[in-house]
Motif scaffolding. Structure first.
Motif, PDB file in Angstrom:
ATOM      1  N   VAL A 131      33.979  50.960   6.698  1.00 21.74           N
ATOM      2  CA  VAL A 131      32.906  51.717   6.060  1.00 21.74           C
ATOM      3  C   VAL A 131      31.748  51.891   7.035  1.00 21.74           C
ATOM      4  N   HIS A 132      30.948  52.897   6.802  1.00 18.78           N
ATOM      5  CA  HIS A 132      29.764  53.098   7.629  1.00 18.78           C
ATOM      6  C   HIS A 132      28.641  52.203   7.118  1.00 18.78           C
ATOM      7  N   PRO A 133      27.884  51.598   8.012  1.00 17.23           N
ATOM      8  CA  PRO A 133      26.790  50.712   7.577  1.00 17.23           C
ATOM      9  C   PRO A 133      25.554  51.485   7.148  1.00 17.23           C
ATOM     10  N   PRO A 134      24.598  50.798   6.534  1.00 17.84           N
ATOM     11  CA  PRO A 134      23.331  51.433   6.165  1.00 17.84           C
ATOM     12  C   PRO A 134      22.404  51.532   7.383  1.00 17.84           C
ATOM     13  N   THR A 135      21.243  52.114   7.174  1.00 15.41           N
ATOM     14  CA  THR A 135      20.194  52.125   8.187  1.00 15.41           C
ATOM     15  C   THR A 135      19.673  50.695   8.359  1.00 15.41           C
ATOM     16  N   THR A 136      19.390  50.290   9.594  1.00 14.42           N
ATOM     17  CA  THR A 136      18.968  48.907   9.828  1.00 14.42           C
ATOM     18  C   THR A 136      17.591  48.820  10.487  1.00 14.42           C
ATOM     19  N   LYS A 137      16.956  47.672  10.281  1.00 14.67           N
ATOM     20  CA  LYS A 137      15.698  47.299  10.945  1.00 14.67           C
ATOM     21  C   LYS A 137      14.493  48.143  10.517  1.00 14.67           C
ATOM     22  N   TRP A 138      14.630  48.909   9.451  1.00 13.04           N
ATOM     23  CA  TRP A 138      13.525  49.763   9.030  1.00 13.04           C
ATOM     24  C   TRP A 138      13.662  50.073   7.548  1.00 13.04           C
ATOM     25  N   PRO A 139      12.557  50.094   6.799  1.00 13.93           N
ATOM     26  CA  PRO A 139      11.177  49.886   7.233  1.00 13.93           C
ATOM     27  C   PRO A 139      10.898  48.419   7.577  1.00 13.93           C
ATOM     28  N   GLU A 140       9.947  48.229   8.456  1.00 15.43           N
ATOM     29  CA  GLU A 140       9.702  46.896   9.016  1.00 15.43           C
ATOM     30  C   GLU A 140       9.075  45.931   8.014  1.00 15.43           C
ATOM     31  N   ILE A 141       8.613  46.433   6.877  1.00 11.61           N
ATOM     32  CA  ILE A 141       8.005  45.520   5.895  1.00 11.61           C
ATOM     33  C   ILE A 141       9.066  44.661   5.207  1.00 11.61           C
ATOM     34  N   VAL A 142      10.338  44.977   5.403  1.00 10.24           N
ATOM     35  CA  VAL A 142      11.436  44.132   4.919  1.00 10.24           C
ATOM     36  C   VAL A 142      12.107  43.502   6.136  1.00 10.24           C
ATOM     37  N   PRO A 143      12.140  42.175   6.232  1.00 12.53           N
ATOM     38  CA  PRO A 143      12.763  41.537   7.390  1.00 12.53           C
ATOM     39  C   PRO A 143      14.260  41.820   7.453  1.00 12.53           C
ATOM     40  N   GLU A 144      14.755  42.149   8.643  1.00 16.23           N
ATOM     41  CA  GLU A 144      16.171  42.471   8.862  1.00 16.23           C
ATOM     42  C   GLU A 144      16.658  43.450   7.794  1.00 16.23           C
ATOM     43  N   ALA A 145      15.970  44.587   7.743  1.00 15.25           N
ATOM     44  CA  ALA A 145      16.192  45.573   6.683  1.00 15.25           C
ATOM     45  C   ALA A 145      17.576  46.210   6.752  1.00 15.25           C
ATOM     46  N   LEU A 146      18.173  46.376   5.578  1.00 12.72           N
ATOM     47  CA  LEU A 146      19.414  47.129   5.386  1.00 12.72           C
ATOM     48  C   LEU A 146      19.095  48.225   4.365  1.00 12.72           C
ATOM     49  N   MET A 147      18.691  49.376   4.864  1.00 13.61           N
ATOM     50  CA  MET A 147      18.215  50.453   4.009  1.00 13.61           C
ATOM     51  C   MET A 147      19.411  51.287   3.553  1.00 13.61           C
TER      52      MET A 147
END
Length: 497
Positions: free
Chosen positions: A420-436
């Motif tokens: 599967v394709h992963p989500p967007t990562t590292k952003w937004p920065e207000i969430v640590p280790e973001a998986l958007m």
């Protein structure tokens, strides 16, 4: 037009244009002509190839392959590429979703292949469609006027900011040189404001991930040109104080700009214009299922309220007041009174706009409302199924989970091994280790379950496994940092090895 070929043996027929009386004029300069050979080859004036020796050969042996071998080779190559037709693409904010094929069929109709430089009288059908699309988008967004010219969402942003600047300048308030952008905004918002010549004022979020009203009041001043806002924001959160936000910005003399990236969460349920927004761009690939474009060609229409309409790019399309009486064309191009000028050729990317029109027309009011409901339902269902923490809510069409102690980039690479394709990562920065993550409205429950299973499998793995990923892809882990900081985009850079 004569069928005679040019007399000059150095000039191919397709490299010259007819002038008159059987005469042809080369399309290439004399310098270029020294590089042209009959048959299309290219060499320098002295017969040497411009390529380095290690990239040239004296002869070319064509492979002797059967048709099945060739077909299977290219089929294998196509299967090595993951795309939206292969499976889900849950990139948060970027909104990569499946494009229905009927819009491609509409764009491929012979009647759609109309040269944009034809006279108004001969393209009345095209102009009517563009006029109706302007109307559709205006009603969907609660805007009074729409331009279809911008060729992408980011271009639409820039047009919106330039329209805002022209409005302030016209009103004698050219001193307004600041644009406020929340820290959770799309990166293009910061770039657009800076490219538009403004100083960017970053606005912090409150504890709930929304606009901090006290911080906004402190940031507003007589220098404020606009506040750029996405609603729902990039955490998928609806700005509950939006009417108060609009009032604060307007009281300070500024304009409220709507980034249309997340409009797919509101279709048929809420309109930016009703919330107090003055100008917005539409990401038709996110909301109305046109191709994302990979940088283009795309479309990013811009809508504005009445006060800003005179500053929109030219031309726009309008309906003649007298209709078609006396044989006059019913629809015409026109220039707004204080237009900022052209920002793209003709009306914009016609075939992309045609696809957006077809999608909206086919779904209608009920279908668009159903699309937004499905987008919100899918995001909330997937968030409930995964084991990663989702710190902010309640959310709408997308959510931002945290990878916690794991590295979000490693999580993304490992998800590739599960197909599967992963989500967007590292952003937004207000969430640590973001998986958007944004599954969009098109995915089925079975697909969402498969995505959740991949998330949860990766969540249970150790760091060593994640750091070695991906293991099952054609290309293994690449040096992304070096590739971003020192890109080599030409064979000229091979000598740097």
């Amino acid at each position: 037009m004569s069928d005679e070929r040019p007399d000059d043996p150095q000039v191919r027929y397709d490299q010259a244009r007819y002038v008159e009386n059987g005469e042809y004029e080369p399309l290439l300069s004399e310098k270029d002509l020294t590089r042209v050979e009959i048959g299309g080859g290219e060499e320098t004036a002295d017969g040497e190839s411009p390529l380095p020796d290690d990239l040239t050969r004296d002869s070319l042996e064509l492979p002797e392959l059967s048709e099945p071998e060739l077909a299977r080779h290219y089929t294998r190559l196509s299967q090595m590429i993951y795309g939206i037709d292969s499976g889900p693409y849950p990139l948060g904010s970027c909104t990569m979703k499946y494009n229905p094929k009927f819009t491609e069929d509409v764009a491929a109709l012979p009647s759609a292949a109309v040269h944009p430089d034809r006279s108004e009288g001969s393209v009345q059908g095209n102009l009517e469609l563009l006029y109706r699309l302007q109307d559709y988008l205006g009603r969907i967004g609660g805007m009074d006027a729409v331009t279809l010219q911008p060729p992408a969402g980011a271009a639409g942003e820039f047009v919106g900011i330039r329209v805002a600047a022209a409005y302030h300048e016209h009103n004698g308030e050219g001193h307004r040189d600041e644009v406020i952008v929340p820290e959770s905004a799309h990166g293009t918002n910061f770039a657009t404001a800076a490219l538009g010549g403004y100083d960017v004022v970053s606005l912090p979020s409150d504890d709930e991930g929304r606009v901090d009203l006290e911080a906004l009041e402190a940031a507003l001043s007589e220098n404020t040109a606009a506040l750029m806002l996405t609603n729902p924001n990039t955490l998928g959160l609806f700005e509950r104080d939006i009417t108060e936000i609009a009032e604060l910005v307007h009281d300070a003399g500024g304009l409220l700009y709507y980034d249309g990236a997340n409009l797919n969460a509101l279709l048929g349920r809420a309109r930016p214009g009703d919330m107090g927004f003055d100008v917005m761009h539409y990401n038709v690939h996110k909301t109305f299922a046109t191709p994302h474009g990979g940088g283009g060609p795309g479309a990013g229409p811009v809508g504005v309220v009445d006060d800003l309409a005179p500053f929109l790019p030219a031309p726009r399309v309008r309906q003649r007041e007298a209709g078609s009486a006396g044989g006059e064309p019913r629809y015409e191009r026109f220039e707004p009174d204080h237009t900022i000028g052209k920002v793209h050729g003709f009306y914009g990317n016609w075939l992309v706009l045609l696809k957006a029109f077809a999608y909206i027309a086919r779904l209608g009011d009920e279908g668009l409302a159903d699309a937004s409901a499905s987008a919100v339902l899918n995001a909330n269902y997937l968030a409930e199924r995964i084991e990663y923490d989702v710190p902010y809510g309640p959310f709408h069409h997308e959510f931002v989970a945290s990878a916690g102690e794991q590295d979000a980039a490693d999580v993304a690479k490992r998800m590739l091994d599960y197909g599967v394709h992963p989500p967007t990562t590292k952003w937004p920065e207000i969430v640590p280790e973001a998986l958007m993550t944004e599954p969009t409205e098109v995915e089925s429950k079975a697909t969402l379950d498969r995505l959740a299973a991949a998330f949860n499998a990766v969540a249970a793995e150790d760091d060593a496994t994640l750091e070695a990923a991906p293991e099952r892809t054609t290309a293994r882990r690449i040096d992304q940092t070096s590739a971003a900081r020192s890109p080599r985009l030409s064979w000229h850079h091979l000598e740097d090895e």
